[in-house]
Design a protein around this motif. Sequence first.
Motif, PDB file in Angstrom:
ATOM      1  N   TYR A 196      47.199  40.270  34.573  1.00  0.00           N
ATOM      2  CA  TYR A 196      47.033  40.210  36.022  1.00  0.00           C
ATOM      3  C   TYR A 196      45.611  40.641  36.349  1.00  0.00           C
ATOM      4  CZ  TYR A 196      51.812  39.336  37.628  1.00  0.00           C
ATOM      5  OH  TYR A 196      53.011  38.755  37.928  1.00  0.00           O
ATOM      6  N   ASN A 247      41.562  50.663  34.965  1.00  0.00           N
ATOM      7  CA  ASN A 247      41.050  51.420  36.106  1.00  0.00           C
ATOM      8  C   ASN A 247      40.013  52.463  35.685  1.00  0.00           C
ATOM      9  OD1 ASN A 247      43.486  52.765  34.918  1.00  0.00           O
ATOM     10  ND2 ASN A 247      42.889  54.387  36.335  1.00  0.00           N
ATOM     11  N   ALA A 260      40.995  36.212  38.028  1.00  0.00           N
ATOM     12  CA  ALA A 260      42.121  36.321  38.952  1.00  0.00           C
ATOM     13  C   ALA A 260      42.176  35.175  39.946  1.00  0.00           C
ATOM     14  CB  ALA A 260      42.045  37.662  39.684  1.00  0.00           C
ATOM     15  N   ASN A 319      46.698  34.125  37.919  1.00  0.00           N
ATOM     16  CA  ASN A 319      47.205  35.426  38.352  1.00  0.00           C
ATOM     17  C   ASN A 319      48.726  35.363  38.530  1.00  0.00           C
ATOM     18  OD1 ASN A 319      46.455  38.129  38.943  1.00  0.00           O
ATOM     19  ND2 ASN A 319      46.809  37.763  41.108  1.00  0.00           N
ATOM     20  N   ASN A 377      44.540  40.703  39.365  1.00  0.00           N
ATOM     21  CA  ASN A 377      44.635  41.486  40.602  1.00  0.00           C
ATOM     22  C   ASN A 377      46.052  41.413  41.151  1.00  0.00           C
ATOM     23  OD1 ASN A 377      44.092  43.022  42.820  1.00  0.00           O
ATOM     24  ND2 ASN A 377      43.046  41.414  43.954  1.00  0.00           N
ATOM     25  N   ARG A 378      46.814  42.479  40.920  1.00  0.00           N
ATOM     26  CA  ARG A 378      48.159  42.554  41.490  1.00  0.00           C
ATOM     27  C   ARG A 378      48.141  43.611  42.604  1.00  0.00           C
ATOM     28  NH1 ARG A 378      53.453  40.889  39.719  1.00  0.00           N
ATOM     29  NH2 ARG A 378      55.082  42.165  40.619  1.00  0.00           N
ATOM     30  N   SER A 379      47.507  43.234  43.689  1.00  0.00           N
ATOM     31  CA  SER A 379      47.457  44.112  44.848  1.00  0.00           C
ATOM     32  C   SER A 379      47.498  43.251  46.104  1.00  0.00           C
ATOM     33  CB  SER A 379      46.191  44.980  44.822  1.00  0.00           C
ATOM     34  OG  SER A 379      45.029  44.173  44.851  1.00  0.00           O
ATOM     35  N   ASN A 429      40.851  52.299  46.745  1.00  0.00           N
ATOM     36  CA  ASN A 429      41.029  51.133  45.868  1.00  0.00           C
ATOM     37  C   ASN A 429      41.174  49.813  46.615  1.00  0.00           C
ATOM     38  OD1 ASN A 429      40.921  52.642  43.514  1.00  0.00           O
ATOM     39  ND2 ASN A 429      43.137  52.981  43.442  1.00  0.00           N
ATOM     40  N   LYS A 475      38.578  39.460  32.159  1.00  0.00           N
ATOM     41  CA  LYS A 475      38.115  39.115  33.504  1.00  0.00           C
ATOM     42  C   LYS A 475      37.327  37.805  33.505  1.00  0.00           C
ATOM     43  CE  LYS A 475      37.669  43.950  34.967  1.00  0.00           C
ATOM     44  NZ  LYS A 475      38.811  43.963  35.890  1.00  0.00           N
ATOM     45  N   PRO A 483      40.234  45.339  42.429  1.00  0.00           N
ATOM     46  CA  PRO A 483      41.410  44.630  41.894  1.00  0.00           C
ATOM     47  C   PRO A 483      42.281  45.558  41.040  1.00  0.00           C
ATOM     48  CG  PRO A 483      39.408  43.353  41.542  1.00  0.00           C
ATOM     49  CD  PRO A 483      38.971  44.716  41.990  1.00  0.00           C
ATOM     50  N   ARG A 484      43.564  45.424  41.180  1.00  0.00           N
ATOM     51  CA  ARG A 484      44.524  46.169  40.341  1.00  0.00           C
ATOM     52  C   ARG A 484      44.809  45.283  39.127  1.00  0.00           C
ATOM     53  NH1 ARG A 484      48.269  50.410  41.028  1.00  0.00           N
ATOM     54  NH2 ARG A 484      50.212  50.192  39.857  1.00  0.00           N
ATOM     55  N   SER A 485      44.034  45.463  38.071  1.00  0.00           N
ATOM     56  CA  SER A 485      44.103  44.559  36.923  1.00  0.00           C
ATOM     57  C   SER A 485      44.670  45.267  35.701  1.00  0.00           C
ATOM     58  CB  SER A 485      42.717  43.989  36.625  1.00  0.00           C
ATOM     59  OG  SER A 485      41.760  45.013  36.505  1.00  0.00           O
TER      60      SER A 485
END
Length: 415
Positions: A122, A153, A40, A44, A124-126, A385, A35, A389-391
Amino acid sequence: MDPRHALQPLLMEAKPLANLPIDQSKWVDIATRLKVVLPAAEYNPGYLCIAYYGYQQKPHIFSYAGDYRLPAEKRPEFDRLGVDTVAFLKKFMDARGQWSYIESQDWYKNHEYVIAIEVNYYGNRSGKAYTMSPMFHKDTGGNNLFVNLIFDNKKAIEATEWFVDVQEPSGKRAEWQKTLLPEAHLKDLAALRRQLLESGEYAIPKVNGGVLEGENIYVSWVDDLVWHATPSLNERIAYTADAAIEAYPLISIGLKEGKTFPQGPVHIHPVELLATIADEPNSQLAKWLTTKHKRIQDLDFELARTAWFALYETNEPNFSGDVKLRGEKPWHMVGDVAQSISYDARLDKPDAKAPTIEETPAGLSMVRRANSLDKARLKEVVEANKEIPRSFIRTWVRVIPRTAEELKTNNVVLK
């Protein structure tokens, strides 16, 4: 175990890291550092490194730090992070059985091929850019053995959507992969496809999704045998025979010009439309494909145009009959064609660029996704969520010839 079936335990698994005999704290430390090193907002995805392995040889780690023109003081931490991540992934792949499979293969033991483990991050893939529609696809340019995603997560997350692919590859994909993958691995894939199809469990696509409970989820699969997508709550396009009949002139134009066309609030891809018509085995289109020794997954713009002019261009009643027959069963589309091979410049040939190959997964248009059937818990998790971030890291476990130009370009030395 018969080596042709040794891939079955590796087909797909999605669980918390706690299910594997590895030290989770190593991953927590790596995720925290990622991170900072690849935030991100700037990267990204961020490209960390490639670890090259030869049989019983020390890995060579190629760092992407040079691509980012990092200040001298930041380079050591970037490189250390790559080394630590590769060490963790070695233990992860051992625990999953991937290295056991690779190290049992003659094509690896005789030093004909090497393994290239590509590590991307990634942060943040959201958000809408990734979740507008469930776009099923396969990763890399065709030389991928396995894909591994490891999330950092702390609470339940939306599960990657996926289903097993028991269909033979399109003719174009098969020919391309013959130039990339060891013959023995292609035979392994074909043998397992047959076994899965004959089991009866996978003859009709079952689209998995929903929610994954627990911390530090991993998702790990055989790339050639699974279609996957970033999870989405959105529904696909619910299509009808009336809509298809209304679109008849637009389909013709779209096929001639090689592009999608608008219909109401959505865009329709004419190749996907024809492929989903062919999901009805009694349609004239399905029968025509059989006479041409082609399958649904072979339909691209070129073949779709040929089929259109052979069956429908001057015979609208033919088309109406087929779509009315198709419309008797559920009919779902996404408005695009799935990508089975992504362009990879490293695979360019001296006389031709590497391809991008698209295929429509057979039968997908006739089934519902898990994310469309039971949304209550999924909606709770999406809401919980929305600010998180979806990392995750994504690894592509590629196989490349020892003579590959990539090894020379990256100054890889294996000994």
